[in-house]
Design an enzyme around this catalytic site. Structure first.
Site, PDB file in Angstrom:
ATOM      1  N   LYS A 179       0.828  -1.204   0.000  1.00 34.81           N
ATOM      2  CA  LYS A 179       0.000   0.000   0.000  1.00 34.81           C
ATOM      3  C   LYS A 179       0.866   1.259   0.000  1.00 34.81           C
ATOM      4  CE  LYS A 179      -3.207  -2.894  -0.170  1.00 34.81           C
ATOM      5  NZ  LYS A 179      -4.269  -3.289   0.718  1.00 34.81           N
TER       6      LYS A 179
HETATM    7  C1  LIG Z   1      -5.280  -4.296   1.166  1.00 32.49           C
HETATM    8  C2  LIG Z   1      -6.743  -4.094   1.108  1.00 32.49           C
HETATM    9  C3  LIG Z   1      -7.586  -4.391   2.181  1.00 32.49           C
HETATM   10  C4  LIG Z   1      -7.145  -5.097   3.414  1.00 32.49           C
HETATM   11  O1  LIG Z   1      -6.011  -4.644   3.977  1.00 32.49           O
HETATM   12  P1  LIG Z   1      -5.074  -5.626   4.850  1.00 32.49           P
HETATM   13  O2  LIG Z   1      -4.241  -4.662   5.605  1.00 32.49           O
HETATM   14  O3  LIG Z   1      -4.295  -6.460   3.896  1.00 32.49           O
HETATM   15  O4  LIG Z   1      -5.974  -6.427   5.723  1.00 32.49           O
HETATM   16  C5  LIG Z   1      -8.924  -4.076   2.073  1.00 32.49           C
HETATM   17  N1  LIG Z   1      -9.422  -3.532   0.967  1.00 32.49           N
HETATM   18  C6  LIG Z   1      -8.657  -3.248  -0.099  1.00 32.49           C
HETATM   19  C7  LIG Z   1      -9.278  -2.612  -1.310  1.00 32.49           C
HETATM   20  C8  LIG Z   1      -7.298  -3.541  -0.077  1.00 32.49           C
HETATM   21  O5  LIG Z   1      -6.564  -3.307  -1.154  1.00 32.49           O
END
Ligand SMILES: *Cc1c(COP(=O)(O)O)cnc(C)c1O
Length: 394
Positions: A179
């Site tokens: 992210k």
């Molecule tokens: C990464 C992601 C999540 C969940 O995040 P985690 O930290 O991996 O649990 C939820 N929604 C979207 C759209 C994502 O890309």
């Protein structure tokens, strides 16, 4: 993605030396407290809570909002499966909504999917592309629905004047390795509502039963799980947060450079945005699936067809489609008034768009000259078959 380097490494040493690694072992709040205060100030939101994941943030927000058995939650058909799994963890069921050419929830389909059981909408700001929040908030207010923005893939992006995640009732962010900012694994929930915040915080810490110093806004203690983050995550995030806005600025600059070069080829149609002034994600839409496939094959590096990033396409979410939960009796699909069914055709508009769309990486960590060179090469690549001329960018 903001790089992790020496500064993060240096920030960890004092945490190790202090021996205060857990959230509540540092009574001053520690690095997590500092991160949350800075995040609130930067994002213009009253409350922020770091958690173990973005998924945990979504689930805590749903529980705090009172979503549960019998409720339907609208989620897009193009997202990471966590968005669809979160309502199920709260006892509710996800209802799939088509995306439009902005690659985010189509407000027209939201209206079609609302039933008397709908309780909440989770709009997803997908790969730094922001949702049509004006339309979504209007619909939500008209139908009395909670809005939990999934900003996991768009940390720091703006919709008009506000940061995404701060417009709805809740925002959920992810800080996993892929992210915008990261601490390996992590997430956060934000809200302006003090009571809802207290509920989310209690849920994420098995009721915060023995945290007398916390203001729980007169909410009675309730049970929860453990989604707590550690001070190690906080220390990394403090460094990463400083890298966020410069990184978004690099994305924005490369978006402008690349989209200008690509739009000179009248056969390449650049995908629309809900807020073009803040665009930091580049996609091109072709007339046919084959044209998109061909463009992706010819350019390879930094280009892929969205349909081929299959994990984000609802047709590949087997446990959701087959309605399979850990224990067969703890299955939210048994608790609904009507039978919920998903078929490969549930969101045909989404599949059609994803098959015809290619995403182009903005290369925010590469020099602009290199990015411009790649865009010129892409603009020259074998033009799509005749007929795509309909897509002149006028
Ligand atoms: C990464 C992601 C999540 C969940 O995040 P985690 O930290 O991996 O649990 C939820 N929604 C979207 C759209 C994502 O890309």
């Amino acid at each position: 993605m903001a790089k992790v380097g020496l500064r993060e490494w240096l920030a960890l040493a004092p945490v190790f030396a202090s021996g205060k690694l857990a959230r509540y072992s540092d009574e001053t709040g520690g690095p997590l407290g500092r991160f949350e205060a800075d995040f609130c100030a930067k994002f213009g939101v009253r409350h922020a809570l770091t958690m173990s994941s973005g998924t945990g943030a979504l689930i805590s927000a749903l529980i705090a909002a009172g979503v549960g058995p019998g409720d339907e939650v609208l989620v897009p058909a193009y997202t990471w499966i966590a968005t669809a799994a979160a309502p199920l963890a709260a006892g509710a069921v996800p209802i799939l909504v088509d995306v439009d050419q902005t690659l985010t929830m189509d407000p027209a389909d939201i209206l079609r999917k609302i039933t008397p059981q709908t309780r909440a909408i989770i709009p997803v700001h997908m790969s730094n592309m922001v949702c049509n929040m004006d339309a979504i908030m209007r619909i939500a207010r008209e139908h009395n629905l909670a809005v939990i923005e999934d900003a996991c893939q768009a940390v720091g992006l703006r919709y008009k004047t506000k940061r995404v995640g701060t417009i709805g009732d809740f925002g959920a962010f992810s800080f996993n390795q892929f992210k915008n900012i990261n601490c390996g694994e992590g997430g956060a929930v934000v809200t302006n509502d003090t009571r809802l915040f207290a509920r989310a915080r209690m849920y994420h810490d098995i009721g915060s039963m023995f945290r007398g110093h916390l203001d729980n806004a007169n909410e009675p203690p309730m049970l929860g799980v453990n989604f707590k983050a550690s001070q190690i995550q906080g220390a990394m995030l403090n460094v990463q947060l400083k890298r966020l806005d410069p990184m978004i600025a690099r994305m924005r600059e490369r978006y402008d450079v690349m989209s200008e070069i690509l739009s000179k080829n009248k056969r390449l149609r650049i995908g629309p945005h809900n807020d073009i002034g803040n665009a930091a994600g580049l996609h091109v839409i072709f007339e046919t699936s084959d044209d998109a496939k061909q463009f992706a094959e010819e350019n390879k590096r930094g280009v892929y067809r969205l349909y081929d990033s299959s994990r984000h396409v609802y047709t590949n979410w087997q446990p959701v489609l087959q309605q399979r939960t850990g224990h067969p009796a703890m299955n939210p699909f048994l608790w609904t008034d009507r039978r919920i069914e998903y078929t490969p055709e549930s969101c045909a508009q989404t599949l059609d768009i994803l098959k015809r769309t290619c995403r182009i990486s903005l290369g925010e960590n590469y020099p602009v000259t290199l990015v411009a060179y790649m865009a010129r090469r892409m603009a020259r690549s074998t033009p799509p078959t005749a007929g795509s001329l309909f897509y002149a960018t006028t």
